[in-house]
Design a protein around this motif. Sequence first.
Motif, mmCIF file in Angstrom:
data_model
loop_
_atom_site.group_PDB
_atom_site.id
_atom_site.type_symbol
_atom_site.label_atom_id
_atom_site.label_comp_id
_atom_site.label_asym_id
_atom_site.label_seq_id
_atom_site.Cartn_x
_atom_site.Cartn_y
_atom_site.Cartn_z
ATOM 1 N N GLU A 1 13.392 6.993 32.635
ATOM 2 C CA GLU A 1 12.650 5.868 33.205
ATOM 3 C C GLU A 1 13.067 4.548 32.582
ATOM 4 O O GLU A 1 13.142 3.533 33.239
ATOM 5 C CB GLU A 1 11.146 6.060 32.964
ATOM 6 C CG GLU A 1 10.572 7.252 33.695
ATOM 7 C CD GLU A 1 10.070 6.872 35.081
ATOM 8 O OE1 GLU A 1 9.320 5.899 35.182
ATOM 9 O OE2 GLU A 1 10.440 7.575 36.050
ATOM 10 N N LYS B 1 10.573 11.039 32.128
ATOM 11 C CA LYS B 1 9.554 11.833 32.810
ATOM 12 C C LYS B 1 10.180 13.125 33.304
ATOM 13 O O LYS B 1 11.331 13.124 33.769
ATOM 14 C CB LYS B 1 8.957 11.045 33.983
ATOM 15 C CG LYS B 1 7.981 9.979 33.516
ATOM 16 C CD LYS B 1 7.265 9.315 34.654
ATOM 17 C CE LYS B 1 6.202 8.370 34.094
ATOM 18 N NZ LYS B 1 5.682 7.463 35.120
ATOM 19 N N LYS C 1 3.309 18.056 33.948
ATOM 20 C CA LYS C 1 4.238 16.936 33.819
ATOM 21 C C LYS C 1 4.370 16.559 32.352
ATOM 22 O O LYS C 1 3.406 16.703 31.590
ATOM 23 C CB LYS C 1 3.726 15.707 34.583
ATOM 24 C CG LYS C 1 3.702 15.858 36.081
ATOM 25 C CD LYS C 1 2.325 16.126 36.604
ATOM 26 C CE LYS C 1 2.337 16.430 38.095
ATOM 27 N NZ LYS C 1 1.159 17.225 38.502
ATOM 28 N N ARG C 2 5.518 16.050 32.008
ATOM 29 C CA ARG C 2 5.707 15.613 30.632
ATOM 30 C C ARG C 2 6.253 14.200 30.637
ATOM 31 O O ARG C 2 7.048 13.837 31.498
ATOM 32 C CB ARG C 2 6.689 16.563 29.942
ATOM 33 C CG ARG C 2 6.287 16.937 28.533
ATOM 34 C CD ARG C 2 7.153 18.048 27.994
ATOM 35 N NE ARG C 2 8.540 17.638 27.887
ATOM 36 C CZ ARG C 2 9.533 18.470 27.545
ATOM 37 N NH1 ARG C 2 9.278 19.739 27.282
ATOM 38 N NH2 ARG C 2 10.763 18.026 27.473
ATOM 39 N N PHE C 3 5.756 13.414 29.690
ATOM 40 C CA PHE C 3 6.355 12.098 29.485
ATOM 41 C C PHE C 3 6.767 12.013 28.027
ATOM 42 O O PHE C 3 5.944 12.140 27.137
ATOM 43 C CB PHE C 3 5.368 10.982 29.851
ATOM 44 C CG PHE C 3 5.960 9.617 29.652
ATOM 45 C CD1 PHE C 3 7.092 9.239 30.370
ATOM 46 C CD2 PHE C 3 5.429 8.720 28.735
ATOM 47 C CE1 PHE C 3 7.670 7.985 30.172
ATOM 48 C CE2 PHE C 3 6.006 7.466 28.540
ATOM 49 C CZ PHE C 3 7.120 7.099 29.260
ATOM 50 N N ASP C 4 8.056 11.892 27.804
ATOM 51 C CA ASP C 4 8.571 11.848 26.436
ATOM 52 C C ASP C 4 9.159 10.480 26.139
ATOM 53 O O ASP C 4 9.712 9.823 27.015
ATOM 54 C CB ASP C 4 9.697 12.879 26.252
ATOM 55 C CG ASP C 4 9.184 14.306 26.332
ATOM 56 O OD1 ASP C 4 8.199 14.619 25.637
ATOM 57 O OD2 ASP C 4 9.750 15.092 27.103
ATOM 58 N N THR D 1 3.921 13.514 25.646
ATOM 59 C CA THR D 1 2.653 13.608 26.366
ATOM 60 C C THR D 1 2.791 14.708 27.401
ATOM 61 O O THR D 1 3.750 14.713 28.184
ATOM 62 C CB THR D 1 2.319 12.275 27.051
ATOM 63 O OG1 THR D 1 2.291 11.257 26.051
ATOM 64 C CG2 THR D 1 0.964 12.347 27.728
ATOM 65 N N GLY E 1 12.585 6.501 27.464
ATOM 66 C CA GLY E 1 11.414 7.090 28.124
ATOM 67 C C GLY E 1 11.863 8.034 29.224
ATOM 68 O O GLY E 1 12.664 7.657 30.084
#
Lengths: 178, 434
Positions: A113, A123, A143-146, A161, A121
Amino acid sequence: MTTIDHSKALDAIVLKDEVERFFNVEAQLLDERRFDEWLDLLHEDVRYWMPIARNVRFDQPEHEYTRAHGEANWFDEGKDILRKRVQQIQGGDHWAEEPRSRTTHLVANVNVEQSDGPDIGVKSRFVVCAYRLEHDVDLFIGKRFDVLRRENGKLKVWRRTIYLDQSVLLSRNLTTFF
Amino acid sequence: MKASDLIDVDAGTLSRESFASEEIFQKEIERVFAPAWSFVGHTSQLSRSGDFFLSRVGPEQVIVTRDQQGAIHILLNSCRHRGMPVCRYDKGNAADFICSYHGWAYGLDGALTGVPKFKERYQGRLEREKWGLIQARVCVFYGSIWATFDDALPSFEDYLGADMQFYLRSLLQGPDGEDDGYEVIGGIVKWQVPCNWKFGAENFAGDHYHGYSHISVERLSVGLSGTKSRHNFAGAKTPSQAMFVADPKRGHTIRASVYKTLPGYDPQAASEEVNDYYRACHEKRQKRLGDQSRLLIRGGVIFPNTHFNSAGRTMIGIWLPLSASRTEVWRWLFVPRNAPVAVKDTLREYYLRYAGPAGMVEQDDMENWTAAQMGTQGLVSRKYPFNYQLAMGLERHATADEWLGNEVSITEDVTEHNQRAFYAHWARLIAGGS
């Protein structure tokens, strides 16, 4: 006439490939239960956060997941606790992981992202299957947000997350990592 | 079915059918869960008028609301027209609840306020005052909210009895001894376990024999100090006596420690700020409660399915029976209302690594209960009862300190006394007694 900036596009492709290979290695280490090597991929200041989902109105997305700090979460911790979780599994006396579970981690839909200085970042989506004993099947999808941070040239997980799609957890335990 | 078909009080044994039989499970719903007061939540979840959240009373889904006048209502979440839940949001703030099927509308107090085509097709004759949402009886006890749909049941205070009123009030006192000293942190933790609800209940009722379940977390130290045990009081230097308290008439149980002398403050946490807070609270509590501040409640069960953990980790939960072999658990996490943010956060992180399906301690409980459930499935295994003989015959009915209770029986040190009292009362109810 628009022209493609080939140099920028190539950078993006190379970065996405690097991120995907990083996630694949992570999944492999977890499934092979090489937890110490997996811990090495986490930044010393990692925040590992899995909020709890709620059923909310269409116009209240801000309430759909519990907040980090101040509210109940499935996980909201740093590397010290993650290290203890690994040590718990490695002792032979953590009954929820004795005998050992068999897990498969799939990471998909990887989207870089933003890439900002040392931080990237990302997703993605995950499917984690955990089978244990004779009949137990746990399926975790979400879902993961790293945020990955580059340190001495190597990627590390700095923020993770994990948005699990279940609200009531339909499994008795969360003994696997995401 | 006679109580003696399930339990042998003299032998200290209980039939495995108690955990396996769907017939007994149905009787439990009617005879154990229906005539009971159940914890549904806490007043801190309803800070403003119009606030609501969903909860459960046994198998029934309820909406807990605060109306415009500030009164708390507990409403059966089922439209009187076709039974739909009229609220399907876990929490929020609303003026009314409108059923999504035919549009019947209800106020925060459950009154039927709107009926489509009331004039045209009901000819204005539908008696709206008779068709409001079904209301539970409500009791607010030092901030905790309790409900029952049984009109014949005694008041919540009588249901508890004087001794358990003392213990529950004490549980809800903040670390400084102030009444109603806690608030719920956002998010009720909910999960399912493939075992009978009573495995959880008896564990919380007074099983201090299961230390072996938790050797991994004792080895790793997951308490606030980070260096010793999974408990916060592990660093206490004043000698104490473990105590298991049961109300044999009502089935409630408490596990506690009583310090032999007024304890000094022994640091529990790694952080100075957290220790400073607890040290100040410790002094205030001793001033407020005097000799009674020697009591350290560690947990217990308000019969049948409300369970709690205490001693520096205040959590209240309910076991929700789905079938003989499946249970849903709801858990509320509490922090001292007046504590600094650093204390609240430290506690919260401790709860998250301790409790629930992601909790390093309780994971091993859930695994063991699930495995114990398997031991109730076979026809051969079901012939052999479970053994509850630990420290049998050592209970006594008088206490050294009168304030510890008059109607209760007490056993000191590790015992299955509380489980025996819990199951004796349970079997009496299953057999149709009271």
